[in-house]
Design a protein around this motif. Structure first.
Motif, PDB file in Angstrom:
ATOM      1  N   GLY A   1       3.732  11.284  -8.609  1.00 43.99           N
ATOM      2  CA  GLY A   1       3.938  11.363 -10.600  1.00 43.99           C
ATOM      3  C   GLY A   1       4.849  10.809 -11.719  1.00 43.99           C
ATOM      4  O   GLY A   1       5.756   9.913 -10.530  1.00 43.99           O
ATOM      5  N   PRO A   2       5.281  11.011 -13.104  1.00 40.24           N
ATOM      6  CA  PRO A   2       5.440   9.895 -13.473  1.00 40.24           C
ATOM      7  C   PRO A   2       7.438  10.556 -13.691  1.00 40.24           C
ATOM      8  O   PRO A   2       8.453  10.186 -14.106  1.00 40.24           O
ATOM      9  CB  PRO A   2       5.111  10.244 -15.169  1.00 40.24           C
ATOM     10  CG  PRO A   2       4.621  11.613 -14.615  1.00 40.24           C
ATOM     11  CD  PRO A   2       4.270  11.762 -13.781  1.00 40.24           C
ATOM     12  N   SER A   3       7.768  11.864 -13.271  1.00 41.86           N
ATOM     13  CA  SER A   3       8.901  12.289 -13.214  1.00 41.86           C
ATOM     14  C   SER A   3      10.387  11.834 -12.523  1.00 41.86           C
ATOM     15  O   SER A   3      11.146  11.672 -12.352  1.00 41.86           O
ATOM     16  CB  SER A   3       8.988  14.349 -13.645  1.00 41.86           C
ATOM     17  OG  SER A   3       8.390  13.964 -12.867  1.00 41.86           O
ATOM     18  N   ARG A   4       9.171  11.543 -11.181  1.00 40.50           N
ATOM     19  CA  ARG A   4      10.666  11.163  -9.756  1.00 40.50           C
ATOM     20  C   ARG A   4      10.212  10.411  -8.782  1.00 40.50           C
ATOM     21  O   ARG A   4      10.787   9.660  -8.211  1.00 40.50           O
ATOM     22  CB  ARG A   4      10.500  12.797  -8.661  1.00 40.50           C
ATOM     23  CG  ARG A   4      10.873  14.459  -9.867  1.00 40.50           C
ATOM     24  CD  ARG A   4      12.101  14.064 -10.268  1.00 40.50           C
ATOM     25  NE  ARG A   4      12.913  13.911  -9.327  1.00 40.50           N
ATOM     26  CZ  ARG A   4      13.695  14.371  -8.237  1.00 40.50           C
ATOM     27  NH1 ARG A   4      13.365  15.798  -8.622  1.00 40.50           N
ATOM     28  NH2 ARG A   4      14.590  14.527  -7.777  1.00 40.50           N
ATOM     29  N   ARG A   5       9.690   8.943 -10.279  1.00 37.15           N
ATOM     30  CA  ARG A   5       8.831   7.845  -9.633  1.00 37.15           C
ATOM     31  C   ARG A   5      10.692   6.862  -8.728  1.00 37.15           C
ATOM     32  O   ARG A   5      10.588   6.507  -7.633  1.00 37.15           O
ATOM     33  CB  ARG A   5       9.057   6.820 -10.485  1.00 37.15           C
ATOM     34  CG  ARG A   5       7.248   7.399 -10.676  1.00 37.15           C
ATOM     35  CD  ARG A   5       6.470   5.757 -11.153  1.00 37.15           C
ATOM     36  NE  ARG A   5       5.761   6.249 -11.648  1.00 37.15           N
ATOM     37  CZ  ARG A   5       4.513   6.781 -12.694  1.00 37.15           C
ATOM     38  NH1 ARG A   5       5.549   6.832 -14.221  1.00 37.15           N
ATOM     39  NH2 ARG A   5       3.283   7.290 -13.658  1.00 37.15           N
TER      40      ARG A   5
ATOM     41  N   ILE B   1       3.928   6.074  -5.609  1.00 41.17           N
ATOM     42  CA  ILE B   1       3.543   6.156  -6.850  1.00 41.17           C
ATOM     43  C   ILE B   1       2.448   7.198  -7.326  1.00 41.17           C
ATOM     44  O   ILE B   1       3.019   7.584  -8.096  1.00 41.17           O
ATOM     45  CB  ILE B   1       4.271   4.173  -7.635  1.00 41.17           C
ATOM     46  CG1 ILE B   1       4.630   4.121  -7.517  1.00 41.17           C
ATOM     47  CG2 ILE B   1       3.814   4.741  -8.892  1.00 41.17           C
ATOM     48  CD1 ILE B   1       4.920   2.761  -7.956  1.00 41.17           C
ATOM     49  N   ASP B   2       1.555   7.236  -6.654  1.00 41.65           N
ATOM     50  CA  ASP B   2       0.623   7.773  -6.838  1.00 41.65           C
ATOM     51  C   ASP B   2       0.840   9.278  -6.689  1.00 41.65           C
ATOM     52  O   ASP B   2       0.452   9.875  -7.573  1.00 41.65           O
ATOM     53  CB  ASP B   2      -0.429   7.546  -6.077  1.00 41.65           C
ATOM     54  CG  ASP B   2      -1.528   5.478  -6.624  1.00 41.65           C
ATOM     55  OD1 ASP B   2      -0.994   5.917  -7.332  1.00 41.65           O
ATOM     56  OD2 ASP B   2      -2.052   5.789  -5.230  1.00 41.65           O
ATOM     57  N   LEU B   3       1.556   9.782  -5.924  1.00 42.66           N
ATOM     58  CA  LEU B   3       1.847  11.004  -4.883  1.00 42.66           C
ATOM     59  C   LEU B   3       2.899  11.513  -6.110  1.00 42.66           C
ATOM     60  O   LEU B   3       2.872  12.251  -6.318  1.00 42.66           O
ATOM     61  CB  LEU B   3       2.081  10.752  -3.697  1.00 42.66           C
ATOM     62  CG  LEU B   3       1.204  11.061  -2.916  1.00 42.66           C
ATOM     63  CD1 LEU B   3       1.617  10.644  -1.324  1.00 42.66           C
ATOM     64  CD2 LEU B   3      -0.300  11.604  -3.113  1.00 42.66           C
TER      65      LEU B   3
ATOM     66  N   MET C   1      10.709   5.852  -4.972  1.00 39.18           N
ATOM     67  CA  MET C   1      11.012   4.435  -4.758  1.00 39.18           C
ATOM     68  C   MET C   1      12.275   4.578  -3.924  1.00 39.18           C
ATOM     69  O   MET C   1      12.196   3.266  -2.800  1.00 39.18           O
ATOM     70  CB  MET C   1      11.073   3.850  -5.766  1.00 39.18           C
ATOM     71  CG  MET C   1       9.610   3.554  -6.313  1.00 39.18           C
ATOM     72  SD  MET C   1       8.098   2.678  -5.144  1.00 39.18           S
ATOM     73  CE  MET C   1       7.607   4.229  -4.459  1.00 39.18           C
ATOM     74  N   GLY C   2      13.085   4.911  -4.099  1.00 36.18           N
ATOM     75  CA  GLY C   2      14.904   5.528  -3.742  1.00 36.18           C
ATOM     76  C   GLY C   2      14.358   5.617  -1.590  1.00 36.18           C
ATOM     77  O   GLY C   2      14.578   4.807  -0.943  1.00 36.18           O
ATOM     78  N   LEU C   3      13.474   6.727  -1.469  1.00 35.64           N
ATOM     79  CA  LEU C   3      13.235   6.999  -0.766  1.00 35.64           C
ATOM     80  C   LEU C   3      12.300   5.942   0.018  1.00 35.64           C
ATOM     81  O   LEU C   3      12.354   5.505   1.453  1.00 35.64           O
ATOM     82  CB  LEU C   3      12.476   8.470  -0.309  1.00 35.64           C
ATOM     83  CG  LEU C   3      13.180   9.687  -0.273  1.00 35.64           C
ATOM     84  CD1 LEU C   3      12.071  10.144  -0.755  1.00 35.64           C
ATOM     85  CD2 LEU C   3      14.095  10.034   0.284  1.00 35.64           C
ATOM     86  N   ASN C   4      11.281   5.635  -0.486  1.00 37.49           N
ATOM     87  CA  ASN C   4      10.347   4.161   0.549  1.00 37.49           C
ATOM     88  C   ASN C   4      10.930   3.565   0.874  1.00 37.49           C
ATOM     89  O   ASN C   4      11.367   2.661   2.017  1.00 37.49           O
ATOM     90  CB  ASN C   4       9.325   4.108  -0.650  1.00 37.49           C
ATOM     91  CG  ASN C   4       8.187   3.281  -0.427  1.00 37.49           C
ATOM     92  OD1 ASN C   4       7.339   3.671   0.832  1.00 37.49           O
ATOM     93  ND2 ASN C   4       8.452   1.583  -0.292  1.00 37.49           N
TER      94      ASN C   4
ATOM     95  N   ALA D   1       0.951  -1.363  -0.346  1.00 36.32           N
ATOM     96  CA  ALA D   1      -0.032   0.372  -0.139  1.00 36.32           C
ATOM     97  C   ALA D   1       0.929   1.377  -0.090  1.00 36.32           C
ATOM     98  O   ALA D   1       0.729   2.310  -0.741  1.00 36.32           O
ATOM     99  CB  ALA D   1      -1.100   0.416   1.104  1.00 36.32           C
ATOM    100  N   THR D   2       2.157   1.660   0.863  1.00 37.33           N
ATOM    101  CA  THR D   2       3.033   2.742   0.546  1.00 37.33           C
ATOM    102  C   THR D   2       3.041   2.676  -0.196  1.00 37.33           C
ATOM    103  O   THR D   2       3.375   3.900  -1.122  1.00 37.33           O
ATOM    104  CB  THR D   2       4.021   2.145   1.713  1.00 37.33           C
ATOM    105  OG1 THR D   2       4.409   1.147   1.669  1.00 37.33           O
ATOM    106  CG2 THR D   2       2.924   2.151   2.864  1.00 37.33           C
ATOM    107  N   VAL D   3       3.371   1.437  -0.791  1.00 41.27           N
ATOM    108  CA  VAL D   3       5.043   1.515  -2.451  1.00 41.27           C
ATOM    109  C   VAL D   3       3.692   2.422  -3.402  1.00 41.27           C
ATOM    110  O   VAL D   3       3.652   3.354  -4.344  1.00 41.27           O
ATOM    111  CB  VAL D   3       4.930   0.101  -3.135  1.00 41.27           C
ATOM    112  CG1 VAL D   3       5.346   0.067  -4.009  1.00 41.27           C
ATOM    113  CG2 VAL D   3       6.462  -0.034  -2.043  1.00 41.27           C
ATOM    114  N   VAL D   4       2.843   1.537  -3.443  1.00 39.32           N
ATOM    115  CA  VAL D   4       1.303   2.439  -4.319  1.00 39.32           C
ATOM    116  C   VAL D   4       0.992   3.710  -4.210  1.00 39.32           C
ATOM    117  O   VAL D   4       0.862   4.491  -5.351  1.00 39.32           O
ATOM    118  CB  VAL D   4       0.074   1.705  -4.419  1.00 39.32           C
ATOM    119  CG1 VAL D   4      -0.767   1.572  -5.339  1.00 39.32           C
ATOM    120  CG2 VAL D   4       0.746  -0.035  -5.067  1.00 39.32           C
ATOM    121  N   MET D   5       0.430   3.318  -2.609  1.00 39.34           N
ATOM    122  CA  MET D   5       0.976   5.432  -3.118  1.00 39.34           C
ATOM    123  C   MET D   5       1.705   6.346  -3.186  1.00 39.34           C
ATOM    124  O   MET D   5       1.156   7.379  -3.494  1.00 39.34           O
ATOM    125  CB  MET D   5      -0.022   5.564  -1.279  1.00 39.34           C
ATOM    126  CG  MET D   5      -1.151   4.265  -1.164  1.00 39.34           C
ATOM    127  SD  MET D   5      -1.537   4.811   1.348  1.00 39.34           S
ATOM    128  CE  MET D   5      -2.210   5.972   1.377  1.00 39.34           C
TER     129      MET D   5
END
Length: 412
Positions: free
Chosen positions: A137-141, A133-135, A145-148, A127-131
């Motif tokens: 946007g496409p340019s800084r995924r 990615i949602d927040l 994900m690195g921070l997550n 859930a935290t991964v998906v959330m």
């Protein structure tokens, strides 16, 4: 009294920094609970006595299978219910775990607790991964994900060290597992009262796509597992990555002490691997935003293979410590980059389910790795088990090199 409407969703880390930071903290608590898991072989051996490798690693296999199934469910339920309910449900499943470990009279209780913990990890971490990615946007995924993943795996390392210290000073039952109870209480409170759902952000991004894609869950599963060359190649890489992590988790501490290292030395090597893995993702995630995803995944898998080969063929604290550093760095290259690549490829309308399918295969690697390593170690010895998985890891990297297409242009 009228209730204020929530603000309209906007994409990007800067626009969502408050919620994004909160989700980083929640995922750190997910990782902290997993950190206790990393020492359960030591807990079981000191409390219940030693067992054959295959039996001792069964609890990791149960954890991996339950987490894999929960990952898949999390993707489907996130699209059906929304993201926040899945996050909360994950923490509800964790509630009995500390009490079960505190009261455990034998390995059966540990295995049952691990089943619930696997469900917690699959639902809450997915859930935290998906959330995020949602927040993002496409340019800084990649950065997102690195921070997550960094938050989660640094917490794994810190919690492992903290749990070991508490157990050595005060004992396992109940003192060491009270830490886990505190993690769960804090995370559940934050998830219920502070976290906001991010489904509207995914819908906003979906509206910006030129074409709409409506896929069934079966179609998403087939595309992510088999038919899409990029999604299927990173899914197998994720499985192999966690396959070798299952081996490292279950066998290396025993291997080190059997070959003359002290418990302190073995613990240092075991903790430096997830620490480098966690901290390194702060660099590798944004690096993939600049350099692309494919080369980092390939390099990371090959680095892991070299590190595992060093564990199998060399000896001594210095060499093994260096191998643990390399293994952590290689894993850091792979973990956030694969998630970012899936976010690049999957349409927002079925992205949560694609993440769930990938994480199903990835965490099934825990079970495959634990059982394979246990069987090989019982039959041929630990060095042979490590060497076989090193070869498999190198082959997985070559599959990515041949099949995956680059998903993110540095110019974007």
């Amino acid at each position: 009294m009228t209730r204020t409407a929530p603000p309209a969703p906007r994409l990007g880390l800067a626009a969502n920094i408050g919620q994004f930071s909160l989700l980083v903290a929640v995922n750190a608590l997910v990782g902290a609970l997993l950190g206790q898991e990393r020492l359960l072989t030591a807990f079981g051996e000191s409390t219940f006595g030693s067992s054959p490798y295959t039996l001792a690693l069964l609890f990791i296999a149960v954890f991996g299978l339950s987490k894999a199934g929960a990952n898949f469910a999390a993707g489907h339920l996130s699209d059906r219910w929304g993201r926040k309910p899945v996050l909360i449900l994950g923490w509800v499943f964790a509630l009995p775990v500390p009490a079960m470990l505190i009261l455990a009279p034998d390995w059966g209780w540990v295995i049952a607790a691990n089943l619930l913990l696997g469900i917690n990890q699959g639902l809450s971490w997915s859930a935290t991964v998906v959330m995020k990615i949602d927040l993002a946007g496409p340019s800084r995924r990649g950065l997102a994900m690195g921070l997550n993943e960094a938050a989660g795996y640094i917490a794994v390392a810190v919690s492992s060290m903290a749990t070991g210290w508490v157990a050595s000073q005060y004992g396992w039952q109940p003192e060491a597992f009270l830490l886990g109870a505190a993690y769960i209480a804090l995370a559940l409170g934050l998830s219920v009262f502070a976290v906001r759902d991010t489904t509207a952000h995914a819908e906003l991004e979906s509206a910006s796509h030129a074409t709409a894609e409506t896929l069934s869950t079966r179609q998403v599963f087939a595309r992510t597992s088999l038919t899409d060359p990029t999604l299927s190649s990173v899914s197998q890489a994720g499985l192999v990555n966690n396959l070798n992590d299952g081996l490292v988790w279950g066998l290396l501490p025993v291997y080190f002490t059997a070959n003359g290292l002290t418990l302190t030395q073995a613990g240092l090597i075991a903790s430096v691997y997830p620490f480098v893995w966690g901290l390194g993702q702060l660099a590798t995630g944004p690096w993939s935003d600049r350099a692309g995803r494919r080369r980092l995944i390939v390099a990371g898998m090959l680095a892991q293979a070299v590190a595992l080969a060093a564990f199998a063929t060399a000896g001594g604290f210095t060499v093994w410590f260096a191998a643990a550093l390399l293994l952590g760095a290689g894993t850091a290259m792979v973990y956030p980059t694969i998630l970012a690549a899936i976010g690049d490829v999957a349409h927002p309308s079925w992205r949560a389910r694609a993440v769930g399918v990938y994480r199903l295969w990835r965490d099934a690697g825990f079970a495959v790795g634990a059982l394979t390593a246990g069987l090989l170690a019982d039959r041929f010895g630990i060095p042979t088990a490590i060497g076989a998985i090193a070869v498999l890891t190198a082959f997985s990297g070559l599959v990515v090199a041949l099949r995956m297409r680059e998903t993110h242009s540095p110019a974007r």
